[in-house]
Enzyme design. Structure first.
Site, PDB file in Angstrom:
ATOM      1  N   HIS A  17      -3.283 -12.976   6.626  1.00  0.00           N
ATOM      2  CA  HIS A  17      -3.055 -12.975   5.171  1.00  0.00           C
ATOM      3  C   HIS A  17      -3.017 -14.410   4.658  1.00  0.00           C
ATOM      4  CE1 HIS A  17      -1.194 -11.069   1.470  1.00  0.00           C
ATOM      5  NE2 HIS A  17      -1.043 -12.374   1.247  1.00  0.00           N
ATOM      6  N   HIS A  19      -4.568 -17.245   1.237  1.00  0.00           N
ATOM      7  CA  HIS A  19      -5.215 -17.415  -0.080  1.00  0.00           C
ATOM      8  C   HIS A  19      -6.059 -18.677  -0.054  1.00  0.00           C
ATOM      9  CE1 HIS A  19      -2.963 -14.204  -2.186  1.00  0.00           C
ATOM     10  NE2 HIS A  19      -2.107 -14.445  -1.209  1.00  0.00           N
ATOM     11  N   HIS A 169      -1.517  -6.520  -1.639  1.00  0.00           N
ATOM     12  CA  HIS A 169      -0.199  -7.086  -1.856  1.00  0.00           C
ATOM     13  C   HIS A 169       0.655  -5.913  -2.316  1.00  0.00           C
ATOM     14  CE1 HIS A 169      -2.170 -10.926  -1.656  1.00  0.00           C
ATOM     15  NE2 HIS A 169      -1.034 -11.569  -1.824  1.00  0.00           N
ATOM     16  N   GLU A 172       5.717  -6.768  -3.124  1.00  0.00           N
ATOM     17  CA  GLU A 172       6.246  -8.128  -2.901  1.00  0.00           C
ATOM     18  C   GLU A 172       7.329  -8.362  -3.949  1.00  0.00           C
ATOM     19  OE1 GLU A 172       3.460 -11.342  -3.246  1.00  0.00           O
ATOM     20  OE2 GLU A 172       4.846 -12.806  -2.381  1.00  0.00           O
ATOM     21  N   ASP A 268      -0.164 -17.062   4.477  1.00  0.00           N
ATOM     22  CA  ASP A 268      -0.146 -16.770   3.048  1.00  0.00           C
ATOM     23  C   ASP A 268      -0.566 -17.975   2.207  1.00  0.00           C
ATOM     24  OD1 ASP A 268       0.112 -15.258   0.773  1.00  0.00           O
ATOM     25  OD2 ASP A 268       2.293 -15.108   0.797  1.00  0.00           O
ATOM     26  N   TRP A 274       2.397 -21.958  -4.791  1.00  0.00           N
ATOM     27  CA  TRP A 274       3.567 -21.214  -4.326  1.00  0.00           C
ATOM     28  C   TRP A 274       4.305 -21.871  -3.175  1.00  0.00           C
ATOM     29  CZ3 TRP A 274      -1.107 -19.107  -5.717  1.00  0.00           C
ATOM     30  CH2 TRP A 274      -1.081 -18.274  -6.842  1.00  0.00           C
TER      31      TRP A 274
HETATM   32 FE   FE2 Z   1      -0.345 -13.278  -0.596  1.00  0.00          FE
END
Ligand code: FE2
Length: 384
Positions: A17, A19, A169, A172, A268, A274
């Site tokens: 997972h 991005h 997703h 979350e 992630d 983030w």
């Molecule tokens: Fe994610």
């Protein structure tokens, strides 16, 4: 001839997972001051109009360099496919990055798999065939939970129709009432998608009532749904509304495994809106997962290593993965005696080999000492 005596030979790391469209954008156009999920989303909204396809591809390729050097050779990237702006299509750019790397024999490739990350059901349809081979979604971000459930239904049906995998997703949130994983398991079962569907994050499970979870786990097992926890991100983004005691937020990894559900760990985010840290080191991810889930028995520590290797390969459907005879010569050599020591030391990746070709190598980590009567070098391994 490779001298590997005393070192750990492992199949490559797998990140279930990630991005890729946002990675290495830290500080653009500003940093996330609060460190929260919501400010990260707002920041991503500010950044998107400024993105160019060239810059996105370059950052993705730079991250792939980091990943290869760390022995991370397979990544599932979620891509934001909502509203392309400034001529930049994240899915196309990530596909371009994925295609560019293998053509250069010197660089090797994290075998990319992209999941279209669509809010508002149905949008991935336009992206299938553009480098996207997994249907994504964010049901808990729809306006109502009914709309979220409807998005899960539509997206699973789209995947069934196109013969694609699903990775959403899912939940979350710290809200125990966020139960889209139940709907995801239901439609997986209904459409016969067993083994092809993944629920990512699942952080609401941390806060759910135990009795409800005792019903949910068998449903997930029955449907063959995979789970992905993202320890570094879950521990920093969840529980932000809490005073003390403050919830950890990560999903119930030991309980999922005990129920017979395959669990992978994902990185992630690395240096994006983030999360401002990270270095493509899946051993750091495994170490955080181990600590957050208190998985400290020997069996559980080995499970944490599997969560960043073989379990992730099952999620991505990498049929040729593993060290067995007849499989491609893809492996990493770690400066450790076993997987537990590899996690403890965040072991140096001495060698990265893909299809029999050396892609990266590094000198063993050690310090030179000047202490009278003590060894000249130290490498932090426990000599027996
Ligand atoms: Fe994610």
């Amino acid at each position: 001839m490779i001298e590997a005596a005393g070192q750990l030979l492992s199949p490559p790391f797998v990140d279930a997972h990630f991005h890729m469209d946002a990675t290495l954008s830290h500080g653009l156009p500003r940093v996330n001051a609060s460190g929260t999920l919501l400010e990260g989303i707002a920041l991503w909204g500010e950044l998107k109009p400024r993105l160019t396809q060239e810059a996105l591809v370059e950052r993705a390729l730079r991250y792939c360099d980091w990943a290869v050097a760390k022995g991370l050779l397979a990544i599932r990237s979620h891509v934001d496919v909502r509203r392309p702006v400034a001529g930049c299509r994240g899915a196309a750019a990530c596909a371009r990055a994925g295609e560019a790397v293998p053509r250069s024999a010197a660089r090797g490739l994290p075998a990319g798999r992209a999941a279209a990350l669509a809010q508002r059901a149905g949008q991935p349809e336009a992206r299938a065939g553009q480098g996207v081979d997994v249907v994504g979604g964010i049901p808990h971000f729809e306006r109502t939970s009914e709309q979220g459930a409807e998005s899960v239904k539509i997206l699973c049906e789209l995947a069934a129709e196109r013969g694609l995998r699903v990775d959403m997703h899912c939940d979350e949130s710290d809200d125990p009432a966020s139960r889209h994983i139940e709907t995801l398991a239901f439609h997986t079962q209904r459409l016969g998608l067993h083994g092809r569907v993944t629920g990512s994050h699942l952080t609401s499970m941390h806060s759910m009532d135990n009795y409800y979870v005792s019903k949910l786990l068998p449903l997930m097992r029955e449907a063959g749904v995979h789970a992905v926890a993202n320890p570094l991100i879950n521990i920093t983004l969840q529980g932000r509304h809490d005073g003390y005691p403050k919830r950890r937020g990560m999903t119930r990894v030991p309980e999922l495994l005990a129920a017979g559900i395959n669990v992978g760990f994902g990185h992630d985010c690395v240096m994006d809106p983030w999360y401002s840290l990270g270095s493509a080191d899946m051993l750091e991810v495994a170490a955080m997962g181990l600590h957050v889930a208190q998985m400290t028995s020997r069996t559980q520590m080995l499970q944490c290593f599997e969560a960043v290797t073989v379990n992730g390969a099952r999620i991505l459907g990498l049929d040729e993965y593993g060290l067995d005879v007849g499989k491609p010569a893809d492996f990493v050599l770690l400066q450790a005696s076993d997987p537990i020591e590899a996690i403890r030391l965040r072991a140096t990746v001495l060698l990265v080999v893909r299809r029999g070709q050396v892609l990266a190598c590094a000198a063993p980590a050690q310090a030179v000492m000047s202490l009278p009567g003590r060894p000249v070098t130290v490498d932090w391994r426990l000599q027996r």
